[in-house]
Write a protein that holds these residues in place. Structure first.
Motif, short mmCIF file in Angstrom:
data_model
loop_
_atom_site.label_atom_id
_atom_site.label_comp_id
_atom_site.label_asym_id
_atom_site.label_seq_id
_atom_site.Cartn_x
_atom_site.Cartn_y
_atom_site.Cartn_z
N LEU A 184 -3.80 1.67 -6.56
CA LEU A 184 -4.78 1.85 -5.51
C LEU A 184 -6.08 2.34 -6.12
O LEU A 184 -6.08 3.05 -7.12
N LYS A 185 -7.19 1.98 -5.50
CA LYS A 185 -8.50 2.48 -5.94
C LYS A 185 -8.68 3.90 -5.50
O LYS A 185 -8.15 4.36 -4.54
N GLN A 200 8.02 -4.72 -9.92
CA GLN A 200 8.39 -3.51 -9.19
C GLN A 200 7.96 -3.61 -7.72
O GLN A 200 8.70 -3.18 -6.83
N LEU A 201 6.78 -4.17 -7.49
CA LEU A 201 6.31 -4.33 -6.11
C LEU A 201 7.20 -5.27 -5.32
O LEU A 201 7.52 -5.01 -4.16
N LYS A 202 7.60 -6.38 -5.95
CA LYS A 202 8.49 -7.32 -5.26
C LYS A 202 9.78 -6.64 -4.84
O LYS A 202 10.27 -6.85 -3.74
N LYS A 203 10.31 -5.80 -5.72
CA LYS A 203 11.53 -5.06 -5.40
C LYS A 203 11.29 -4.07 -4.26
O LYS A 203 12.09 -3.95 -3.34
N ASN A 204 10.15 -3.36 -4.31
CA ASN A 204 9.82 -2.37 -3.30
C ASN A 204 9.61 -2.97 -1.91
O ASN A 204 10.00 -2.37 -0.92
N ILE A 205 8.98 -4.15 -1.86
CA ILE A 205 8.72 -4.75 -0.54
C ILE A 205 9.84 -5.70 -0.13
O ILE A 205 9.77 -6.35 0.90
N TRP A 263 0.84 -1.20 0.00
CA TRP A 263 0.00 0.00 0.00
C TRP A 263 0.87 1.25 0.00
O TRP A 263 0.62 2.19 -0.75
N GLU A 264 1.91 1.26 0.84
CA GLU A 264 2.82 2.42 0.90
C GLU A 264 3.53 2.64 -0.43
O GLU A 264 3.66 3.77 -0.90
N ALA A 265 4.00 1.55 -1.05
CA ALA A 265 4.71 1.66 -2.33
C ALA A 265 3.78 2.22 -3.41
O ALA A 265 4.19 3.08 -4.20
#
Length: 67
Positions: free
Chosen positions: A66-67, A27-32, A14-16
């Motif tokens: 995000l919605k 990209q999410l995997k890298k961010n988290i 959510w933060e990313a």
């Protein structure tokens, strides 16, 4: 144990997305900071169940916002 992990990773996702806008699964995997698809999809499922995400499939990856 899975609930705690899913909740923690969901918060990171959510933060990313809040900071970076629309991101791919890679990209999410890298961010988290996880290498595990299982962890990524566990957290995405958590957020999807809460109705907080838009997810589309793009070629061989997912595109999440995000919605």
């Amino acid at each position: 144990m899975f609930e705690e992990k899913a909740g923690e990773l969901a918060g990171k996702i959510w933060e990313a997305l809040n900071e970076g806008g629309e991101l791919t699964g890679k990209q999410l995997k890298k961010n988290i900071k996880t290498r595990s698809d299982k962890d990524l999809y566990l957290a995405l499922g958590w957020l999807l169940r809460e109705g907080k995400l838009n997810v589309t499939e793009e070629e061989k990856d997912v595109l999440v916002s995000l919605k």
